[in-house]
Design a protein around this motif. Structure first.
Motif, PDB file in Angstrom:
ATOM      1  N   VAL A 315       0.841  -1.201   0.000  1.00 22.59           N
ATOM      2  CA  VAL A 315       0.000   0.000   0.000  1.00 22.59           C
ATOM      3  C   VAL A 315       0.876   1.251   0.000  1.00 22.59           C
ATOM      4  O   VAL A 315       0.690   2.175  -0.797  1.00 22.59           O
ATOM      5  CB  VAL A 315      -0.936   0.020   1.236  1.00 22.59           C
ATOM      6  CG1 VAL A 315      -1.614   1.373   1.401  1.00 22.59           C
ATOM      7  CG2 VAL A 315      -1.980  -1.080   1.132  1.00 22.59           C
ATOM      8  N   ASP A 318       2.738   1.783  -3.370  1.00 17.63           N
ATOM      9  CA  ASP A 318       1.895   2.268  -4.469  1.00 17.63           C
ATOM     10  C   ASP A 318       1.528   3.737  -4.263  1.00 17.63           C
ATOM     11  O   ASP A 318       1.677   4.565  -5.159  1.00 17.63           O
ATOM     12  CB  ASP A 318       0.635   1.409  -4.602  1.00 17.63           C
ATOM     13  CG  ASP A 318      -0.091   1.649  -5.922  1.00 17.63           C
ATOM     14  OD1 ASP A 318      -1.269   1.280  -6.042  1.00 17.63           O
ATOM     15  OD2 ASP A 318       0.524   2.223  -6.845  1.00 17.63           O
ATOM     16  N   LEU A 319       1.051   4.086  -3.063  1.00 17.80           N
ATOM     17  CA  LEU A 319       0.708   5.481  -2.798  1.00 17.80           C
ATOM     18  C   LEU A 319       1.945   6.372  -2.893  1.00 17.80           C
ATOM     19  O   LEU A 319       1.905   7.470  -3.436  1.00 17.80           O
ATOM     20  CB  LEU A 319       0.096   5.619  -1.395  1.00 17.80           C
ATOM     21  CG  LEU A 319      -1.331   5.105  -1.203  1.00 17.80           C
ATOM     22  CD1 LEU A 319      -1.707   5.152   0.271  1.00 17.80           C
ATOM     23  CD2 LEU A 319      -2.322   5.918  -2.023  1.00 17.80           C
ATOM     24  N   ARG A 372      -0.940  -3.986  -6.475  1.00 18.96           N
ATOM     25  CA  ARG A 372      -2.400  -3.958  -6.352  1.00 18.96           C
ATOM     26  C   ARG A 372      -2.973  -5.362  -6.280  1.00 18.96           C
ATOM     27  O   ARG A 372      -3.972  -5.602  -5.610  1.00 18.96           O
ATOM     28  CB  ARG A 372      -3.016  -3.155  -7.501  1.00 18.96           C
ATOM     29  CG  ARG A 372      -2.715  -1.685  -7.340  1.00 18.96           C
ATOM     30  CD  ARG A 372      -3.184  -0.803  -8.463  1.00 18.96           C
ATOM     31  NE  ARG A 372      -2.730   0.562  -8.196  1.00 18.96           N
ATOM     32  CZ  ARG A 372      -2.974   1.604  -8.989  1.00 18.96           C
ATOM     33  NH1 ARG A 372      -3.676   1.439 -10.096  1.00 18.96           N
ATOM     34  NH2 ARG A 372      -2.520   2.794  -8.674  1.00 18.96           N
ATOM     35  N   ILE A 375      -2.622  -6.427  -2.700  1.00 22.86           N
ATOM     36  CA  ILE A 375      -3.647  -5.806  -1.859  1.00 22.86           C
ATOM     37  C   ILE A 375      -4.997  -6.471  -2.111  1.00 22.86           C
ATOM     38  O   ILE A 375      -5.753  -6.745  -1.164  1.00 22.86           O
ATOM     39  CB  ILE A 375      -3.727  -4.290  -2.145  1.00 22.86           C
ATOM     40  CG1 ILE A 375      -2.393  -3.615  -1.785  1.00 22.86           C
ATOM     41  CG2 ILE A 375      -4.873  -3.644  -1.355  1.00 22.86           C
ATOM     42  CD1 ILE A 375      -2.224  -2.229  -2.379  1.00 22.86           C
TER      43      ILE A 375
ATOM     44  N   GLU B 244      -6.300   1.503  -0.532  1.00 22.55           N
ATOM     45  CA  GLU B 244      -5.157   2.366  -0.221  1.00 22.55           C
ATOM     46  C   GLU B 244      -5.623   3.710   0.314  1.00 22.55           C
ATOM     47  O   GLU B 244      -5.078   4.241   1.289  1.00 22.55           O
ATOM     48  CB  GLU B 244      -4.312   2.599  -1.477  1.00 22.55           C
ATOM     49  CG  GLU B 244      -3.566   1.374  -1.967  1.00 22.55           C
ATOM     50  CD  GLU B 244      -2.917   1.606  -3.331  1.00 22.55           C
ATOM     51  OE1 GLU B 244      -3.012   2.736  -3.864  1.00 22.55           O
ATOM     52  OE2 GLU B 244      -2.316   0.652  -3.859  1.00 22.55           O
TER      53      GLU B 244
END
Lengths: 382, 353
Positions: A315, A318-319, A372, A375, B244
């Motif tokens: 997470v 990616d962010l 992703r 996740i 997220e």
């Protein structure tokens, strides 16, 4: 309710005083003038600088003393790492060794391996690189073809790795290699080896990236002999081992600070020429940065307690990498069209640098698409 | 409150909120649900921030975050957040806490006049968009008085109410006062804009959590082309992105709550509200997209959350407001760099090492 663990944590007082030490060190070693040059960053190697960082006790910070480590805690380490990164310090030579190769040895290595490799890593003298991707195996790591066959006293390795950052200045590689044919799952039959890059049969060919910089290489193995004592962990357990190594690779502050230097320089520019757009741009990016940092500290604490933060690391990466890419794009879009002074030209140069380097952010260390998928698995969607 | 006490309370209110939410109609009514409000008062959650010595739970900002996350999750149409906050502010300000629901807002264009030297303070002006203004007996607001910002508590008895609501149908009423006697109270560390932003962050975080959970459940059940939507990679990735955003906003909410304990957290609260605002558009799009047409109906519960998210993004500071505030703050000359502006604040909150 679905829960990811990002419970924020307060820093200990020891971390705060460490921060001041790091800043003082950086002022001495780098000075303020470097900030307007093209940002050197965590991929840029500088062995002399690495040795200086080591002499401060900032490599192997959380490792046992008996291997040259400093037995500090994860939050203290986080503060030191983020200060080095925010300053664009050239930590590239030892970064990978400190971040993942050393911890990998600590977790899976024999006593002899730990004694041999960890102390020189902590002195900033020994550098490791990552042997995972191959021409036919990037995101699909299990498709690697580099093979090791058992011979007297060890193994013979044939194949190649690619996109190996700083292979040309590294001494060793921890390489994922196929040692047996898979039977029920393609994750079987993989092993990790510690390979001496000075061995006969190895050739390293740097690749020029789109900016003309040779930061990564192809590494060819032509019947390279690797002795038995250089097997890392268990034969056939490579997939599990590499999974551990990957979350180490994904969760650090470098996953959102790669282009921070540009934000800082833009901040100085905006302080001189303030307007609403500049404030809003900075406010927007600051809010994201503040949040990412809180998430990163939470992960460091989580991991220090022995919990598995691999989904949280995905997470954050990616962010964080999306944020890193946004900085040059955003700033490019709001710079005034008339830019004449030297400082303004320096910002433009920095924007240009990061525009070109940003595609890599969401590819290296695990593509956005792979993250992703990880996740989504936690969400029980696959 | 101890962590265990918080967990117990949050568990209890979460069940209560779920129950109350299931009894609500799809379109929120304009009147306060008295029996629901009574249940909240019975549990005592409305006095969460009131000290134990005064009959409250003695909770802090972190406890408020946990409770309002739940309130936001279940999208309750009640002035819980506002009442808890105001009751928590009045005690330390030396004011009596009136019973019943209470609310607040900020006002920029009204002013306070003192009627006589030792006379009561008298207020003439309009407080706009007061959450549940029509349902409350007292309202708290910050107002300009002779170049000074004061905090004022006013009875709504003599106020002229113009009823209105936000996109989610939550009452947002204008209260007009003419020569109304008011009480000036101690302002405390934070202005009402900042505190309003903080409670909305907590609620936004809860509502985002709700739409993620709802969307995951939906795509696991709904089948098209012979299989659940969850098996399509595009859906998996969209929900990963939503997850997220949910994680980031929750972290920001908790971090802002922790920082607020120090009394100097305007920066963190601004950052958290802005971060929450930034999550709304993309998150609501993903949730609606994954649901297809059923998510567009009044009957299905998605809209209760998404309409609130759209509304709350603008309440107590939209992106423009907080990004400008934060940008100015980050460029404050006390810090050489933006990095220092963010990290030097850690010194205000240190755990024993």
């Amino acid at each position: 309710m679905l829960q990811l663990n990002f419970r924020p944590v307060e820093l200990p007082a020891s971390a705060l005083s460490l921060r001041q030490e790091v800043r003082a060190f950086l002022r001495t070693e780098l000075g303020l003038s470097v900030r307007c040059q093209l940002p050197r960053s965590w991929t840029t190697p500088d062995p002399e600088f690495s040795r200086k960082v080591a002499s401060q006790g900032w490599i192997g910070m959380i490792w046992p003393r008996k291997y040259g480590g400093w037995e500090r805690n994860a939050l203290e380490r986080h503060v030191v790492m983020e200060e080095l990164l925010a300053a664009g310090a050239p930590v590239g030579a030892h970064w990978i060794s400190d971040r993942q190769s050393g911890p990998q040895l600590l977790r899976f290595g024999t006593e002899a391996q730990k004694q041999r490799f960890l102390p020189p890593i902590t002195r900033g003298e020994l550098y490791f690189c990552i042997g995972m991707s191959e021409p036919s195996a990037g995101s699909d790591l299990a498709a690697i073809r580099t093979r090791a066959i058992q011979v007297e006293g060890g193994w013979l390795v044939n194949g190649s790795k690619i996109w190996t950052t700083n292979a040309d200045i590294s001494h060793f590689m921890i390489a994922l290699v196929r040692t047996a044919e898979p039977s029920t799952s393609r994750h079987q039959g993989l092993s990790q080896f510690i390979i001496d890059l000075g061995s006969p049969g190895i050739s390293i060919r740097p690749i020029k990236d789109l900016m003309g910089v040779r930061q990564f290489s192809e590494v060819f193995f032509n019947s390279v002999f690797v002795s038995q004592d250089m097997l890392l962990g268990s034969s056939g357990d490579g997939w599990n081992q590499v999974t551990t190594e990957l979350w180490l690779e994904r969760s650090g502050p470098e996953r959102y600070l790669s282009s921070y230097q540009l934000l800082e320089v833009y901040g100085w520019f905006a302080a001189q020429y303030p307007d609403t757009i500049a404030y809003q741009t900075i406010g927007n990016l600051t809010a994201q940065l503040w949040t990412l940092r809180q998430m990163s500290i939470a992960i460091a604490d989580h991991a220090a307690q022995g919990l598995d933060p691999s989904v949280e690391a995905a997470v954050l990466k990616d962010l964080g990498t999306t944020f890193e890419q946004q900085i040059p794009a955003h700033i490019q879009s709001v710079l005034p069209s008339e830019m004449h002074s030297d400082r303004q030209k320096a910002i433009q140069e920095m924007v240009n640098y990061f525009l070109q380097s940003s595609p890599a952010f969401s590819i290296r260390g695990g593509t956005r698409e792979i993250l992703r998928g990880i996740i989504a698995r936690r969400l029980a969607l696959r | 409150m101890s962590a265990e006490a918080t967990d117990t309370l949050v568990g209890a209110v979460d069940r209560l909120f779920e129950h109350l939410a299931s009894a609500e109609g799809p379109r929120d009514t304009s009147s306060l649900n008295e029996s629901a409000w009574r249940r909240l008062e019975e549990v005592g959650v409305t006095s969460l921030l009131v000290p134990e010595t005064e009959g409250g739970y003695g909770g802090g900002w972190r406890d408020l975050e946990a409770v309002l996350h739940s309130a936001g999750f279940w999208a309750l149409s009640l002035p819980i957040a506002e009442t808890i906050l105001v009751r928590g502010l009045l005690g330390p300000a030396g004011a009596q806490v009136p019973p019943g629901a209470i609310s607040f807002n900020v006002t920029t264009d009204a002013s306070l006049q003192c009627a006589a030297e030792h006379g009561p303070n008298v207020f003439t002006g309009t407080i706009r968009d007061v959450p549940w203004g029509r349902n409350i007996s007292f309202v708290l607001f910050d107002v300009l008085a002779e170049r000074e910002r004061l905090r004022v508590l006013a009875s709504t008895e003599a106020a002229f109410v113009t009823a209105s609501s936000n996109i989610a149908g939550e009452p947002r009423d204008d209260l007009k006062f003419v020569n109304a006697p008011v009480t000036v109270i101690n302002k405390g560390n934070y202005d009402l804009m900042t505190l309003g932003a903080l409670i909305r962050v907590f609620q936004i975080s809860g509502a985002l959590d709700y739409i993620l959970n709802l969307s995951v459940r939906y795509v696991l059940e709904r089948k098209q082309f012979g299989r659940p939507l969850a098996e399509f990679q595009v859906i998996q990735h969209q929900l990963a992105v939503l997850a997220e955003e949910v994680a980031a906003v929750r972290c920001a909410a908790m971090a802002a709550a922790s920082a607020a304990e120090s009394g100097f957290a305007s920066f963190e609260i601004a950052a958290a509200k802005l971060r929450a605002n930034l999550a709304v558009s993309h998150s609501t799009s993903i949730a609606h997209q994954c649901h297809g047409a059923i998510g567009l109906t009044e009957e299905y519960s998605l809209q209760r959350a998404t309409r609130r998210l759209w509304a709350w993004r603008s309440e107590f500071g939209n992106d423009r407001y907080w990004s400008e505030w934060l940008g100015i703050e980050a460029l404050n000359l006390r810090s050489l760099t933006i990095w220092q502006a963010i990290t030097d604040r850690d010194g205000d909150r240190v755990s024993p090492s």
